[in-house]
Design an enzyme around this catalytic site. Structure first.
Site, PDB file in Angstrom:
ATOM      1  N   ARG A 137      -5.389   7.834  -1.821  1.00 20.06           N
ATOM      2  CA  ARG A 137      -5.569   7.310  -0.470  1.00 20.06           C
ATOM      3  C   ARG A 137      -7.018   6.934  -0.139  1.00 20.06           C
ATOM      4  NH1 ARG A 137      -4.698   9.368   3.760  1.00 20.06           N
ATOM      5  NH2 ARG A 137      -3.443   7.799   4.784  1.00 20.06           N
ATOM      6  N   TYR A 180       1.693  11.125   1.448  1.00 19.51           N
ATOM      7  CA  TYR A 180       1.256  10.028   0.579  1.00 19.51           C
ATOM      8  C   TYR A 180       0.171  10.465  -0.398  1.00 19.51           C
ATOM      9  CZ  TYR A 180       3.822   7.772   4.243  1.00 19.51           C
ATOM     10  OH  TYR A 180       4.798   7.457   5.124  1.00 19.51           O
ATOM     11  N   CYS A 189     -11.811   7.580 -15.823  1.00 20.44           N
ATOM     12  CA  CYS A 189     -12.745   6.535 -16.213  1.00 20.44           C
ATOM     13  C   CYS A 189     -12.530   5.294 -15.374  1.00 20.44           C
ATOM     14  CB  CYS A 189     -12.612   6.253 -17.698  1.00 20.44           C
ATOM     15  SG  CYS A 189     -13.140   7.683 -18.621  1.00 20.44           S
TER      16      CYS A 189
HETATM   17  C1  LIG Z   1       6.796   4.816   5.569  1.00 21.41           C
HETATM   18  C2  LIG Z   1       7.771   4.660   6.646  1.00 21.41           C
HETATM   19  C3  LIG Z   1       7.815   5.564   7.710  1.00 21.41           C
HETATM   20  C4  LIG Z   1       6.856   6.732   7.850  1.00 21.41           C
HETATM   21  O1  LIG Z   1       5.598   6.344   8.314  1.00 21.41           O
HETATM   22  P1  LIG Z   1       4.474   7.439   8.661  1.00 21.41           P
HETATM   23  O2  LIG Z   1       3.286   6.673   9.014  1.00 21.41           O
HETATM   24  O3  LIG Z   1       4.291   8.286   7.463  1.00 21.41           O
HETATM   25  O4  LIG Z   1       4.993   8.262   9.782  1.00 21.41           O
HETATM   26  C5  LIG Z   1       8.800   5.380   8.642  1.00 21.41           C
HETATM   27  N1  LIG Z   1       9.675   4.359   8.560  1.00 21.41           N
HETATM   28  C6  LIG Z   1       9.657   3.462   7.551  1.00 21.41           C
HETATM   29  C7  LIG Z   1      10.653   2.374   7.516  1.00 21.41           C
HETATM   30  C8  LIG Z   1       8.706   3.581   6.577  1.00 21.41           C
HETATM   31  O5  LIG Z   1       8.680   2.679   5.584  1.00 21.41           O
END
Ligand SMILES: *Cc1c(COP(=O)(O)O)cnc(C)c1O
Length: 401
Positions: free
Chosen positions: A298, A356, A328
């Site tokens: 991230r 994530y 690397c």
């Molecule tokens: C990734 C995703 C979420 C979750 O989003 P966050 O920011 O982690 O809360 C919800 N709905 C859909 C359709 C997603 O793709």
């Protein structure tokens, strides 16, 4: 979670390792649920992709959560974790009709986000109720990487194409039982969200057989000291009023659905790494940990600033460090960050490592993915073993050359 418990986990299970505090996940879930307790029917569908370990899914199930899934594999994981198909919504993007049909056959709620598949699916399966994902064209959050609602986003069916949707529904005789939006992560401004909600309400009026409206996610959690977060309570009050008003107008108590990932699990997570080398150059002191963007991408992908704490020396005097990895490739976790004095062998804890992080980990540099621990009732429970060389090699085929 106590620093000492984290240190003990690093001692017992080694590093790098992910640790999730179950209590924090539970309290976040309850907080969101409480904020909407004035809505008759609320459904929180945890977004599996944020952190998809089956034990985490089971924890969500004990809380009464449903699941938001984006692939047939996530659907399968959810079913394996004990969820009923009707507790699962499947919100893919750009997948084949074939995969959508497979998910529908498993009995989960289908959410379609393009006209082509909507027409094909509706023609073949007019009896299966479908939710549609709308793109309200609202720019939420500041980072274009994670704003998915704006005009040229690949997600959702544009609100300007409602007439097309209505024509398909009429021609196929299919039922639209839900409408959905997910405007993107990191909503800074409740008013932006409410604005998008108004567009969703306006859209909803076109469909007579709705059971639910799904407002997606985008709740912001603090990453570094001073970060603002979504005021869930305030947001709950405002959206509840508007939602209840809309239900009256619509003539039915609809279910209000959300699908938070980050909000539920981000702050529950800690990523523990060990400092292999402290490297002083002419301008910088690098702390090199036994990880890299193979385990936590991230910061490099989104510029996320995960707070980093030296849990081996929490009282040490603060100095400036650039925390980098061992692969690397340039893999800078933090630039010139003030951290308690670091000695080789110290354990650094990265905060907000629930969402994530593990789910985006890879085997780059042929390294093992870390182990995962659930801290539950004051006990460390191993929920994923660290990989071994067998995992690296198991699908590779050595041919004769
Ligand atoms: C990734 C995703 C979420 C979750 O989003 P966050 O920011 O982690 O809360 C919800 N709905 C859909 C359709 C997603 O793709």
């Amino acid at each position: 979670m106590e620093t000492n418990s984290l240190l003990q986990i690093a001692r017992d299970y080694g590093s790098p390792i992910y640790v999730y505090d179950a209590e924090k996940i539970v309290s976040q879930y309850k907080r969101l649920h409480t904020a909407f307790n004035k809505v008759k029917q609320v459904k929180i569908n945890y977004a599996v992709k944020a952190l998809s370990n089956i034990s985490i899914l089971k924890l969500m199930n004990t809380l009464g959560s449903g699941l938001d899934t984006v692939s047939i594999q996530e659907v399968q994981l959810g079913l394996k974790a004990g969820f009923l198909p009707e507790q699962i919504i499947y919100t893919p993007n750009g997948v084949s009709l074939d995969e959508i049909e497979k998910a529908a056959a498993l009995g989960v709620q289908i959410n379609i986000d393009n006209l082509s598949i909507l027409e094909q699916f509706g023609t073949k399966h007019p009896k299966t109720p479908v939710c549609i994902r709308i793109n309200p064209h609202v720019m939420a959050g500041g980072n274009t990487n994670i704003s998915v609602g704006h005009i040229d986003s690949k997600f959702g069916i544009s609100i300007h194409q409602i007439p097309h949707i209505l024509r398909i529904v009429e021609n196929t005789n299919m039922t639209i039982n839900g409408i959905h939006m997910h405007t993107g992560s990191d909503i800074l401004d409740i008013d932006v969200f409410l604005y998008a909600s108004e567009i969703l309400f306006e859209t909803a009026k076109n469909f007579k057989n709705l059971d639910f409206i799904d407002f997606g996610s985008g709740f912001k959690v603090p990453y570094k000291p001073g970060d603002i977060e979504t005021d869930i309570e305030e947001f709950g009050k405002k959206l509840t009023n508007r939602f209840n008003e809309f239900c009256k107008e619509y003539g039915k108590n609809l279910t209000l659905a959300f699908e938070p990932g980050k909000f539920l699990v981000s702050e529950a997570g800690y990523f523990l790494t060990k400092v292999n080398v402290v490297k002083q150059t002419t301008s910088t002191v690098f702390a090199q940990v036994d990880s890299g963007f193979n385990h936590l991408i991230r910061p490099m992908l989104y510029g996320s600033q995960h707070e980093i704490v030296n849990i081996s020396n929490p009282k040490g005097r603060e100095r400036f460090y650039s925390v980098v990895g061992y692969i690397c490739e340039t893999d800078t976790f933090a630039n010139n960050r003030r951290i308690n004095e670091i000695t080789e062998g110290d354990i650094l804890a990265f905060k907000n490592a629930g969402a994530y992080c593990y789910s985006m980990a890879s085997n780059y540099n042929s390294r093992y993915r870390p182990a995962e621990i659930l801290w539950h009732n004051n006990e460390a429970k191993l929920i994923r073993k660290r990989e071994t060389f067998d995992d690296i090699i198991k699908n590779q085929i050595e041919i004769d050359l």
